[in-house]
Design an enzyme around this catalytic site. Structure first.
Site, PDB file in Angstrom:
ATOM      1  CG  HIS A  44      -3.799  -6.088  21.808  1.00 22.69           C
ATOM      2  ND1 HIS A  44      -4.147  -7.119  21.111  1.00 22.69           N
ATOM      3  CD2 HIS A  44      -4.923  -5.505  22.577  1.00 22.69           C
ATOM      4  CE1 HIS A  44      -5.623  -7.067  20.964  1.00 22.69           C
ATOM      5  NE2 HIS A  44      -5.853  -6.020  22.068  1.00 22.69           N
ATOM      6  CD  GLU A  76      -1.894  -6.320  18.129  1.00 28.36           C
ATOM      7  OE1 GLU A  76      -1.661  -6.445  16.937  1.00 28.36           O
ATOM      8  OE2 GLU A  76      -1.823  -7.435  19.022  1.00 28.36           O
ATOM      9  CG  HIS A 198      -1.984 -15.226  17.135  1.00 30.51           C
ATOM     10  ND1 HIS A 198      -2.357 -14.419  17.958  1.00 30.51           N
ATOM     11  CD2 HIS A 198      -2.121 -16.504  17.601  1.00 30.51           C
ATOM     12  CE1 HIS A 198      -2.778 -14.956  18.919  1.00 30.51           C
ATOM     13  NE2 HIS A 198      -2.884 -16.310  19.091  1.00 30.51           N
TER      14      HIS A 198
END
Length: 250
Positions: A44, A76, A198
């Protein structure tokens, strides 16, 4: 088929960035993870480069291309033009769009597909036209899945943070698990693939895998990196791969 494990390298990069030194090596630990059975690597890249740096991306792309051609690169982030340029340059197999503000410490909610559809639809179309698989970060809300499907994405990634936060409360964890399961059921009924990520751990991942047997991929960084400090990266990946199959014996 068990969900594929994609190892998020952000926490490794954040540790490296505490010093002006090349260790721990992001690509080195990525190589160990893939050799141990992970099927992909996730990053990310945030605008401030506080963990993954833009200069890491070509090295990760080359690692997969040169040594693990059957594995995938997942990038992402929030779809700014700068982010989309990174995607174009480094050609991940999957692009996961998340609704992060640049100041956020980590992702903490999914898209409002109905309310933000006008923003997302052209971006999804642009990425799809270039051949990328597109996944959209989603809260566990079955009612939003029709709007997600209408955007043209291939998959959703279920935000599992509330589920992970129930690590010390099994009753609440069961409630959150069922919310995730019902959302996955709704997505699958519409032809959307389902990823998740997550705060997933070896302890809570097996139940998720059993409740969502069609789970395609889990992207895990913080919990996996924490375990790697104790067990080493290779053994940790093997533990998480086992958990992806619904086995909770560690």
């Amino acid at each position: 088929m068990p969900a594929k494990l994609s190892v998020n390298l952000n926490a490794v990069a954040m540790l490296r960035n505490r010093r002006d030194l090349p260790w721990p090596s992001v690509t080195g630990l990525g190589r160990i993870a893939l050799a141990a059975g992970a099927r992909g690597l996730t990053v990310h890249p945030r605008p401030d480069q506080r963990h993954i740096r833009f200069c890491d991306l070509p090295d990760i792309r080359a690692l997969i291309d040169d040594e693990f051609a059957d594995c995938e690169f997942n990038i992402e982030g929030f779809p700014t033009e700068a982010f989309l340029d990174l995607v174009d340059e480094h050609q991940p197999e999957q692009v996961t769009l998340v609704p992060d503000d640049p100041s956020q410490a980590t992702s903490d909610h999914g898209w409002d597909f109905a309310g933000q559809g006008a923003f997302l639809a052209p971006i999804v179309g642009r990425l799809k036209k270039k051949g990328f698989r597109v996944s959209l970060f989603a809260d566990p809300d079955p009612a939003q899945m029709e709007a997600a499907k209408a955007l043209g994405a291939d998959r959703i990634e279920l935000y599992t943070g509330p589920y992970g936060a129930c690590h010390d409360d099994s009753a609440k964890a069961s409630i959150e698990l069922e919310r995730l399961g019902k959302t996955a059921d709704a997505a699958a009924s519409l032809g959307l693939g389902v990823n998740a990520g997550h705060d997933l751990t070896v302890a809570n991942l097996p139940a998720l895998a059993r409740r969502i047997p069609a789970l395609a991929e889990v992207s895990i960084g913080h919990g996996l990196t924490a375990d790697a400090l104790e067990h080493g990266m290779a053994q940790t990946v093997r533990r998480f791969v086992k958990a992806c199959g619904g086995r909770d014996d560690g």
